[in-house]
Write an enzyme that holds these catalytic residues in place. Sequence first.
Site, mmCIF file in Angstrom:
data_model
loop_
_atom_site.group_PDB
_atom_site.id
_atom_site.type_symbol
_atom_site.label_atom_id
_atom_site.label_comp_id
_atom_site.label_asym_id
_atom_site.label_seq_id
_atom_site.Cartn_x
_atom_site.Cartn_y
_atom_site.Cartn_z
ATOM 1 N N GLU A 128 -9.372 -2.042 1.584
ATOM 2 C CA GLU A 128 -8.996 -3.157 2.239
ATOM 3 C C GLU A 128 -9.682 -3.158 3.510
ATOM 4 O O GLU A 128 -9.598 -2.055 4.224
ATOM 5 C CB GLU A 128 -7.338 -3.330 2.247
ATOM 6 C CG GLU A 128 -7.191 -4.695 2.995
ATOM 7 C CD GLU A 128 -5.691 -4.766 3.287
ATOM 8 O OE1 GLU A 128 -4.797 -3.930 2.483
ATOM 9 O OE2 GLU A 128 -5.274 -5.769 3.740
ATOM 10 N N GLY A 268 -2.135 3.550 8.792
ATOM 11 C CA GLY A 268 -1.087 4.110 8.151
ATOM 12 C C GLY A 268 -0.968 4.604 6.797
ATOM 13 O O GLY A 268 -0.958 5.846 6.218
ATOM 14 N N MET A 270 -2.185 2.547 2.539
ATOM 15 C CA MET A 270 -2.881 1.744 1.807
ATOM 16 C C MET A 270 -2.059 1.139 0.305
ATOM 17 O O MET A 270 -2.176 2.161 -0.417
ATOM 18 C CB MET A 270 -4.236 1.716 1.682
ATOM 19 C CG MET A 270 -5.185 0.731 1.043
ATOM 20 S SD MET A 270 -4.819 -0.910 1.805
ATOM 21 C CE MET A 270 -5.117 -1.799 0.353
ATOM 22 N N GLU A 271 -1.856 -0.060 0.146
ATOM 23 C CA GLU A 271 -0.938 -0.447 -1.034
ATOM 24 C C GLU A 271 -1.656 -0.223 -2.413
ATOM 25 O O GLU A 271 -1.251 -1.319 -3.360
ATOM 26 C CB GLU A 271 -0.079 -1.498 -0.861
ATOM 27 C CG GLU A 271 -1.085 -2.637 -0.791
ATOM 28 C CD GLU A 271 -1.567 -3.289 0.726
ATOM 29 O OE1 GLU A 271 -1.706 -2.638 1.554
ATOM 30 O OE2 GLU A 271 -1.849 -4.367 0.747
ATOM 31 N N ASN A 272 -2.868 0.382 -2.840
ATOM 32 C CA ASN A 272 -3.722 -0.039 -3.855
ATOM 33 C C ASN A 272 -2.854 0.118 -4.920
ATOM 34 O O ASN A 272 -1.801 0.801 -5.061
ATOM 35 C CB ASN A 272 -4.598 1.267 -3.905
ATOM 36 C CG ASN A 272 -5.670 1.639 -2.632
ATOM 37 O OD1 ASN A 272 -6.128 0.806 -1.917
ATOM 38 N ND2 ASN A 272 -5.011 2.814 -1.965
ATOM 39 N N GLU A 305 4.607 0.015 1.649
ATOM 40 C CA GLU A 305 3.419 0.021 0.561
ATOM 41 C C GLU A 305 4.129 -0.345 -0.766
ATOM 42 O O GLU A 305 3.369 -1.150 -1.487
ATOM 43 C CB GLU A 305 2.775 1.233 0.677
ATOM 44 C CG GLU A 305 2.129 1.832 2.077
ATOM 45 C CD GLU A 305 1.617 0.687 2.494
ATOM 46 O OE1 GLU A 305 0.669 -0.391 1.985
ATOM 47 O OE2 GLU A 305 1.571 0.717 3.839
ATOM 48 N N HIS A 308 4.745 -3.896 -1.349
ATOM 49 C CA HIS A 308 3.497 -4.705 -1.411
ATOM 50 C C HIS A 308 2.832 -5.045 -3.018
ATOM 51 O O HIS A 308 2.307 -6.024 -3.137
ATOM 52 C CB HIS A 308 2.184 -4.263 -0.880
ATOM 53 C CG HIS A 308 1.829 -4.403 0.734
ATOM 54 N ND1 HIS A 308 1.623 -5.619 0.938
ATOM 55 C CD2 HIS A 308 1.477 -3.766 1.833
ATOM 56 C CE1 HIS A 308 1.543 -5.715 2.353
ATOM 57 N NE2 HIS A 308 1.160 -4.582 2.730
ATOM 58 N N GLU A 327 1.261 -9.544 4.782
ATOM 59 C CA GLU A 327 1.526 -8.471 5.796
ATOM 60 C C GLU A 327 2.896 -8.825 6.522
ATOM 61 O O GLU A 327 3.902 -8.018 6.692
ATOM 62 C CB GLU A 327 0.507 -8.221 6.788
ATOM 63 C CG GLU A 327 -0.728 -7.481 6.164
ATOM 64 C CD GLU A 327 -0.565 -6.086 5.226
ATOM 65 O OE1 GLU A 327 0.806 -5.685 5.465
ATOM 66 O OE2 GLU A 327 -1.187 -5.688 4.548
HETATM 67 N N1 B3K Z 1 -2.813 -3.251 4.018
HETATM 68 C C1 B3K Z 1 -2.893 -1.918 4.690
HETATM 69 C C2 B3K Z 1 -3.809 -1.965 6.047
HETATM 70 C C3 B3K Z 1 -5.394 -2.096 5.583
HETATM 71 C C4 B3K Z 1 -6.063 -1.934 7.003
HETATM 72 C C5 B3K Z 1 -7.307 -2.401 7.064
HETATM 73 N N2 B3K Z 1 -7.977 -2.163 8.509
HETATM 74 C C6 B3K Z 1 -1.899 -1.554 4.962
HETATM 75 C C7 B3K Z 1 -0.565 -2.102 5.084
HETATM 76 O O1 B3K Z 1 -0.563 -3.197 5.894
HETATM 77 O O2 B3K Z 1 0.192 -2.136 4.263
HETATM 78 ZN ZN ZN Z 2 0.877 -3.917 4.849
#
Ligand code: B3K
Ligand code: ZN
Length: 906
Positions: A128, A268, A270-272, A305, A308, A327
């Site tokens: 992302e 911080g 990432m919600e993969n 996360e 998400h 977000e």
């Molecule tokens: N979605 C990710 C953030 C990605 C940032 C890219 N520069 C983490 C979060 O907000 O949960």
């Molecule tokens: Zn987020």
Amino acid sequence: MLPTHPSAARAIHRADYRPPAFWIDTVALTFDLDPAKTRVLNRMTLRRNPAVAAQALRLDGEDLSLVRVLCNGAGTSFRLEEGVLVLEKLPSDDKPFELEIFTTCTPVDNTRLMGLYVSQDTFTTQCEPEGFRRITYFLDRPDVMARFTVTLRADRDRYPVLLSNGNLVDSGPLDGNRHMATWEDPFRKPCYLFALVAGKLACREQRVVSRTGKEHLLQVYVRPADIEKTEHAMQSLCKSVVWDESRFGLSLDLERYMIVATSDFNMGAMENKGLNIFNSKYVLAARATATDADFANIERVIGHEYFHNWTGNRITCRDWFQLSLKEGLTVFRDQEFSMDLCAQPSARAVQRISEVRDLRTVQFAEDASPVAHPVRPDSYVEINNFYTATVYEKGAEVVRMMQTLVGREGFAAGMRLYFERHDGSAVTCEDFLRAVSDANPGSLLATRCAAFERWYSQAGTPRIVVSDHYDPDAATYTLHLAQNCPQCPGQATAAPFVLPIALGLVGARTGAALPLHPQSEIPGRQDGDSLLVVLDQSQCSLRFEQVQEPPVPSLLRGFSAPAIVQYAYSDDQLYTLLANDTDPFNRWEAGQRLALQHAVAVITSGTGTGDTGALSGRFLDAMRGVLRHPGLDPAFKDLVLTLPSEAYISEQLDVVDPQRIHAVREAMRTQLATALQEDWQWAYEQHGDNGGYRFDPVSCGRRALCGLALAYLCLAAEVEQAMQAHPVWPGKAYQRCKDADNMTDRFHALSALVHSGNALAQPALARFYEQFRSEELVIDKWFALQAGCNDRGGQVLSAVRKLLQHPDFTLRNPNRARSVIFSYCLHNPGAFHRVDAGGYVLWGEQVLAIDAINPQVAARLVRAMDNWKKLAQPYRDGAFDALSRLAGKADLSKDVRELVTRVLAD
Ligand code: B3K
Ligand code: ZN
């Protein structure tokens, strides 16, 4: 083949959104993992989007070496245009076709930490927003959702653990001491949610059964030496699973949910899908190495996360302009999660106050700066620059206002409708608002939905200007409310916002909560001693009857809208609210206003003589009263007795002299320290022994207050030392640095010594370093403390330069770079803004140095100069020179270039 780079930066506009010309249904990826040359075979099935006129397929790519392209198994013509792979000769009918693309990349050289990279010999990804194009050619946009199957092949000894999204469907040995694993993700997803991890990792796991009766496997992967530090993360994950089911009826949809910690990460976490990747800072915790704040952040970020998975992954964004759709909503959800974990209402209030304090220091400043933008921006050059406090934190406030307007139940119904309508698709912020509104017909939101939408389209922090009149004979009280919004870049005027304003009346004589008898046409509703009114015009009046004594208005209770209240409170009124308001937020706010009014008055007194002002006896007594109050929580006391930050004081001023602000605030702290010395001693002794470390709001509150007391006591000791006394407190703090049984107390003690400038600070720092030199997250704190140190004689700049030469310092690890450079440039205004502009020179050098390695991190550092136009001289000229020098450099990344250009724009 030569690597490909996109050329000059172009602005992308929201209004230009077009649906994709092709859909990608399935993707089968095979990775032969090698740090120096990873081979990626990408087999996709695509079809034309019948809704779009026939055109070429344009696949995004960056830093890839292209080896082969096949269409339906045969060679096909293609060309590369500024990094984009263009295919024109594709089947012209609507039938699916297969594309096979073979590329290689070099993870070990990937210092940007976007795409596939290596951290401590572990392969990790970050996609992302646009990192997937650094892995293979693809339609790298969130509205293209495909089913992924991923096969990983790697050396068995070096990379024994092979992970990707979804379920493990095959694994086994290969020739040459290699092995393989195949993962299948049952959910369609945009490529920004793709992830893989390969390395030597240990795992803590737990099985949970969700409401649906299904069993799920939860796993936390870390380096083997860190496994003991994963218990809190696992507990936080379990709490998150339970909370989302009970609060929103959302169950885990995966058989396996994995979290992996990495030391090198741009943000911080990432919600993969099913494979979250985290900065180790938000996973690893033990009482010996992590503070209460770390424990709280881990709980919050793991929750964020996890949440998400529904708000972001099941329903995602149509385009990156809609980032706040996932977000803002997910921050709101993590805030509610943290609040619901607090048993006591007072702890909930503490939570809210901390959130608002952060919002007002960071987001309000952003909204008042040249980089102000709406929650849903209209254009960007580099989308990474828009992961901002506005999109996240203000976005969360916008969702909170929806909940306030429709009520908690109504909001839950809105969420249900949102999933009913949009599950499995990519949508817009407006779709979310529409769902909440449609689920609540006739509500305060539904009846003004179009106007409410302005929170997404307009930038700027609205002001609520309040005046009042009390008529003792008629026993009536009239409040006049008006709103306005200052100009923002590209936005000369703003239409009225929909402002939910919770308010109450407190008797000026008795301090009692006055019964409310509103007589007005203004829409709203009453809740206990509070009234919620909705200001959706530029102004309105509100009359109360049977008001038996002069009231003090308690406005914007609980911070019911992200706005600034302008009402000419007298000190008397603020003391009344501080002592009596039933709304804890406004009780705290009254104390902050008193401190702020004093600070601003002294700073703007215009004498320029260095007079730092004297706090009134009344203020000191009131603070003593709060500190000694038998009925208030220590956590709340800690918040009241912490003065507004230098950054927040700056926001109240048109012209900012950072040195003057620092001096005045320090003088206030010194007076609080000396005048309340006995009280601080009492507080330290009362709250000191906690009977062993526990992470809960009460224990954290006690430790926080104790730490504050020690900081003030060490400060008082410095003043006494100057008067030749023999203070004991630095000695006690030093002792505590040695023998505390947890990092919170230990770090409070170390900070108290360092910030007070006591001679024991140096030996304490040296000892601390020796004790924790193998703990990278603790060493980050050690660096940050010194770079963020209270500057007593202008010595911090040279200390920072020395830290940059320290053998443990490296620019390549974002946490370490942030711990020194960001702590100094962004979080230590009294040291950063120097008459000789030395801080700005260091800033410019470091932006350039980091930009060559990692543009995303460099662009964050640029933000230290957001508010340069408000600076007094000579700071303003110094900042302008530094910015201009940077702007004059030829080879800036588009990330840095965009921000420097916007910050300098007229
Ligand atoms: N979605 C990710 C953030 C990605 C940032 C890219 N520069 C983490 C979060 O907000 O949960
Ligand atoms: Zn987020």
